[in-house]
Write a protein that holds these residues in place. Sequence first.
Motif, PDB file in Angstrom:
ATOM      1  N   GLU A 459       0.809  -1.221   0.000  1.00  0.00           N
ATOM      2  CA  GLU A 459       0.000   0.000   0.000  1.00  0.00           C
ATOM      3  C   GLU A 459       0.839   1.267   0.000  1.00  0.00           C
ATOM      4  OE1 GLU A 459      -2.976  -0.035   3.027  1.00  0.00           O
ATOM      5  OE2 GLU A 459      -4.080  -1.686   2.112  1.00  0.00           O
ATOM      6  N   ASN A 460       2.042   1.175   0.567  1.00  0.00           N
ATOM      7  CA  ASN A 460       2.871   2.374   0.672  1.00  0.00           C
ATOM      8  C   ASN A 460       4.323   1.974   0.826  1.00  0.00           C
ATOM      9  OD1 ASN A 460       3.146   5.207   0.725  1.00  0.00           O
ATOM     10  ND2 ASN A 460       1.248   5.355   1.906  1.00  0.00           N
ATOM     11  N   LEU A 461       5.216   2.939   0.744  1.00  0.00           N
ATOM     12  CA  LEU A 461       6.631   2.637   0.940  1.00  0.00           C
ATOM     13  C   LEU A 461       7.360   3.843   1.522  1.00  0.00           C
ATOM     14  CD1 LEU A 461       8.352   4.154  -1.567  1.00  0.00           C
ATOM     15  CD2 LEU A 461       7.280   2.342  -2.895  1.00  0.00           C
ATOM     16  N   GLU A 462       8.504   3.553   2.114  1.00  0.00           N
ATOM     17  CA  GLU A 462       9.312   4.605   2.739  1.00  0.00           C
ATOM     18  C   GLU A 462      10.772   4.344   2.408  1.00  0.00           C
ATOM     19  OE1 GLU A 462      10.128   6.179   7.243  1.00  0.00           O
ATOM     20  OE2 GLU A 462       8.112   5.423   6.785  1.00  0.00           O
ATOM     21  N   VAL A 463      11.490   5.388   2.000  1.00  0.00           N
ATOM     22  CA  VAL A 463      12.883   5.269   1.575  1.00  0.00           C
ATOM     23  C   VAL A 463      13.811   5.929   2.585  1.00  0.00           C
ATOM     24  CG1 VAL A 463      14.561   5.844  -0.237  1.00  0.00           C
ATOM     25  CG2 VAL A 463      12.205   5.261  -0.857  1.00  0.00           C
ATOM     26  N   ALA A 464      14.885   5.225   2.929  1.00  0.00           N
ATOM     27  CA  ALA A 464      15.925   5.785   3.799  1.00  0.00           C
ATOM     28  C   ALA A 464      17.280   5.534   3.154  1.00  0.00           C
ATOM     29  CB  ALA A 464      15.870   5.141   5.180  1.00  0.00           C
ATOM     30  N   ASP A 468      25.935   4.001   0.923  1.00  0.00           N
ATOM     31  CA  ASP A 468      25.713   3.415  -0.401  1.00  0.00           C
ATOM     32  C   ASP A 468      24.531   2.456  -0.414  1.00  0.00           C
ATOM     33  OD1 ASP A 468      27.785   4.789  -1.576  1.00  0.00           O
ATOM     34  OD2 ASP A 468      29.269   3.215  -1.166  1.00  0.00           O
ATOM     35  N   ASP A 469      23.806   2.419   0.697  1.00  0.00           N
ATOM     36  CA  ASP A 469      22.638   1.548   0.795  1.00  0.00           C
ATOM     37  C   ASP A 469      21.347   2.361   0.707  1.00  0.00           C
ATOM     38  OD1 ASP A 469      24.324  -0.520   1.081  1.00  0.00           O
ATOM     39  OD2 ASP A 469      23.755  -1.069   3.119  1.00  0.00           O
ATOM     40  N   LEU A 470      20.361   1.736   0.105  1.00  0.00           N
ATOM     41  CA  LEU A 470      19.020   2.318   0.040  1.00  0.00           C
ATOM     42  C   LEU A 470      18.089   1.331   0.732  1.00  0.00           C
ATOM     43  CD1 LEU A 470      18.191   4.962  -1.396  1.00  0.00           C
ATOM     44  CD2 LEU A 470      17.354   3.583  -3.291  1.00  0.00           C
ATOM     45  N   ASN A 471      17.509   1.749   1.816  1.00  0.00           N
ATOM     46  CA  ASN A 471      16.610   0.873   2.577  1.00  0.00           C
ATOM     47  C   ASN A 471      15.170   1.267   2.275  1.00  0.00           C
ATOM     48  OD1 ASN A 471      18.836  -0.401   3.882  1.00  0.00           O
ATOM     49  ND2 ASN A 471      18.994   1.371   5.241  1.00  0.00           N
ATOM     50  N   ILE A 472      14.433   0.336   1.687  1.00  0.00           N
ATOM     51  CA  ILE A 472      13.034   0.616   1.340  1.00  0.00           C
ATOM     52  C   ILE A 472      12.125  -0.280   2.179  1.00  0.00           C
ATOM     53  CG2 ILE A 472      11.307   0.701  -0.499  1.00  0.00           C
ATOM     54  CD1 ILE A 472      13.551   1.017  -2.523  1.00  0.00           C
ATOM     55  N   THR A 473      11.276   0.366   2.965  1.00  0.00           N
ATOM     56  CA  THR A 473      10.282  -0.357   3.765  1.00  0.00           C
ATOM     57  C   THR A 473       8.959  -0.324   3.025  1.00  0.00           C
ATOM     58  OG1 THR A 473      11.413   0.376   5.781  1.00  0.00           O
ATOM     59  CG2 THR A 473       9.188  -0.525   6.029  1.00  0.00           C
ATOM     60  N   LEU A 474       8.362  -1.506   2.862  1.00  0.00           N
ATOM     61  CA  LEU A 474       7.109  -1.608   2.107  1.00  0.00           C
ATOM     62  C   LEU A 474       5.993  -2.040   3.049  1.00  0.00           C
ATOM     63  CD1 LEU A 474       9.487  -3.265  -0.056  1.00  0.00           C
ATOM     64  CD2 LEU A 474       7.952  -1.777  -1.336  1.00  0.00           C
ATOM     65  N   TYR A 475       4.977  -1.222   3.156  1.00  0.00           N
ATOM     66  CA  TYR A 475       3.863  -1.468   4.079  1.00  0.00           C
ATOM     67  C   TYR A 475       2.739  -2.186   3.333  1.00  0.00           C
ATOM     68  CZ  TYR A 475       6.491   1.830   6.888  1.00  0.00           C
ATOM     69  OH  TYR A 475       7.492   2.443   7.603  1.00  0.00           O
ATOM     70  N   CYS A 476       2.378  -3.360   3.864  1.00  0.00           N
ATOM     71  CA  CYS A 476       1.473  -4.250   3.126  1.00  0.00           C
ATOM     72  C   CYS A 476       0.180  -4.546   3.890  1.00  0.00           C
ATOM     73  CB  CYS A 476       2.165  -5.577   2.835  1.00  0.00           C
ATOM     74  SG  CYS A 476       3.772  -5.374   2.019  1.00  0.00           S
ATOM     75  N   GLU A 477      -0.794  -4.950   3.119  1.00  0.00           N
ATOM     76  CA  GLU A 477      -2.080  -5.419   3.653  1.00  0.00           C
ATOM     77  C   GLU A 477      -2.320  -6.787   3.034  1.00  0.00           C
ATOM     78  OE1 GLU A 477      -5.222  -5.464   6.022  1.00  0.00           O
ATOM     79  OE2 GLU A 477      -4.282  -3.483   5.775  1.00  0.00           O
ATOM     80  N   LEU A 504      15.248  -4.450   0.956  1.00  0.00           N
ATOM     81  CA  LEU A 504      13.794  -4.377   1.029  1.00  0.00           C
ATOM     82  C   LEU A 504      13.290  -5.027   2.328  1.00  0.00           C
ATOM     83  CD1 LEU A 504      12.922  -5.476  -2.630  1.00  0.00           C
ATOM     84  CD2 LEU A 504      13.225  -3.157  -1.765  1.00  0.00           C
ATOM     85  N   THR A 505      12.386  -4.331   2.988  1.00  0.00           N
ATOM     86  CA  THR A 505      11.749  -4.867   4.186  1.00  0.00           C
ATOM     87  C   THR A 505      10.252  -4.770   4.018  1.00  0.00           C
ATOM     88  OG1 THR A 505      13.598  -4.046   5.522  1.00  0.00           O
ATOM     89  CG2 THR A 505      11.604  -4.708   6.695  1.00  0.00           C
ATOM     90  N   PHE A 506       9.572  -5.922   3.969  1.00  0.00           N
ATOM     91  CA  PHE A 506       8.127  -5.963   3.840  1.00  0.00           C
ATOM     92  C   PHE A 506       7.515  -6.111   5.239  1.00  0.00           C
ATOM     93  CE2 PHE A 506       9.521  -6.874  -0.349  1.00  0.00           C
ATOM     94  CZ  PHE A 506       8.484  -6.558  -1.217  1.00  0.00           C
ATOM     95  N   VAL A 507       6.610  -5.224   5.593  1.00  0.00           N
ATOM     96  CA  VAL A 507       5.981  -5.279   6.917  1.00  0.00           C
ATOM     97  C   VAL A 507       4.491  -5.103   6.788  1.00  0.00           C
ATOM     98  CG1 VAL A 507       8.041  -4.362   8.093  1.00  0.00           C
ATOM     99  CG2 VAL A 507       6.263  -2.786   7.296  1.00  0.00           C
ATOM    100  N   GLU A 508       3.765  -5.605   7.781  1.00  0.00           N
ATOM    101  CA  GLU A 508       2.307  -5.430   7.792  1.00  0.00           C
ATOM    102  C   GLU A 508       1.986  -3.996   8.182  1.00  0.00           C
ATOM    103  OE1 GLU A 508      -1.644  -7.677   9.564  1.00  0.00           O
ATOM    104  OE2 GLU A 508       0.348  -8.519   9.873  1.00  0.00           O
ATOM    105  N   LYS A 509       1.041  -3.429   7.467  1.00  0.00           N
ATOM    106  CA  LYS A 509       0.707  -2.028   7.722  1.00  0.00           C
ATOM    107  C   LYS A 509       0.112  -1.869   9.120  1.00  0.00           C
ATOM    108  CE  LYS A 509      -1.794   1.836   5.741  1.00  0.00           C
ATOM    109  NZ  LYS A 509      -2.759   2.266   4.724  1.00  0.00           N
TER     110      LYS A 509
END
Length: 509
Positions: A459-464, A468-477, A504-509
């Motif tokens: 549903e959404n994502l957040e970038v940090a 040299d690393d890009l950490n993307i958290t992905l909020y899921c339903e 990539l880190t997939f987490v429950e919203k």
Amino acid sequence: MSKSYYAIIDVGSNTMRLVIYLREKGGRLREIENVKAVARLRNHLKKDNRLSEEGIRTLLTTLTSFKEVAQSYQLEEMVCVATATIRQATNQEEITEKVSEQTGFDMRILSEHEEAYYGYLAVVNSTPLTEGITVDIGGGSTEVTYFKDRELVESHSFPFGALTLQQDFFKKELPTEDEMSDLRQYLMEQFNTLPWLQKRKVPLVGIGGGARNLVQIDQNLKEYPLAGLHQYKMKDSDLSFVKNYLFTLPMKKLQKVEGLSKDRADIILPATEVFHSLYDVSQSSGFILSRKGLRDGVFYEQLTRDMGTHLFPNVLEESIQELVTDYDLSVKQINHVQHLSNELFHQLHEKGVGGLRKKDWQEVKRASYVFNLGDYIDSEASSQHTFYLLANRTIDGLMHMERLRLALLASFKNKTLFKQFLHPYKKWFLKDERKKLRLLGALLKFCYCLDSTRRQTVENLEVAVDGDDLNITLYCEGEWMPEEYQAEKQKKHLEKSLKKSINLTFVEK
């Protein structure tokens, strides 16, 4: 669902045409049949401006033939219009009566203003131009208009066309240098009588068969790799080169020039000189072909009569919507991929990653509507089909270069295929532009994978950014395993373009 067909007959001074249109699901008209007859009615106009009996017979015979073709379709509407030669004929009442008696057609004779207006209307409803000069050279007249903010400001009809110029200035089929010089001087004088044409420094838009042949010749001489004529752009040097090239050829060779209709071989030089002279008077910023002209303008007026305006609100949006409809694309998926792309793009932009500019987003957004549309034909080769379809299909509202960029983004699969698609056009782009296109394609492909099951799970994502690393958290339903698998598989393309590792880190919203 029954198909809706429309027809128009255009009685010109040089040619007569019957065009059949099919109205698409999205409401636009698509040309499905185009029948041409070289009647040259202008040559049958006597000194007293009466159309001769032979000319009337030619007109009636051609219209009867067109009627037989049209009768094979169940038409919603049939329109018959006539331009300069019939307009200038002193016996036009007799002509229209005979046409009505023998064919049943109610032939509408367009005024000079109407002829110019319909050309303008076709241009602003099928190109991205908001300001420009249109020129439509027929056999017996030349219509010019100036529009600004898509509104018609000025229009004029000159009482000369390709046929009359050829007859008045050339003693033989082909001109001498002096005759070409005299023709140019005359045209410059004529165009300079209109102050609103002078030094406009806006695009000059060519309409009609002469302009179309000129562009076809230019494309053949350059071995132009893209398909399509509409919205093709030429420079002053291109116009000069083609004109000088044609001038050197004898008639037999002229008739065999690739892109030039044999029946226009004797009048292509006067037509080309009209475009070149007007280009110089207006100090144009480029010569652009509109394949849409008078006939299309007439129907644009018909189609928009209940809208309160004859202008489509957004030409490109209409075209994109047509593609979405034609290829049965999921609007729900498009909206979601667009949402995720918007989030990822703007977060990367805010963090200064990838050298993204705000205007780059418009290209990503545009490509998100038609990403992977080739899947409609074959899922295994969807990328190849996507590129070919978009690169070689006329898209009203997109110039050729913009159309190519759209095709490259919407077809992105990997670096190898991207370079393969780009290869014939490599010289068209600077190295940095090629890198940017690859990055935007990889970004869009990655976001498309985040909705691989079309369930809008991510549903959404957040970038940090961490060095040299890009950490993307992905909020899921709901269950995200398929999306996680695809994203992990496809992230490498984005990593290569950004020169960063992506976690990539997939987490429950």
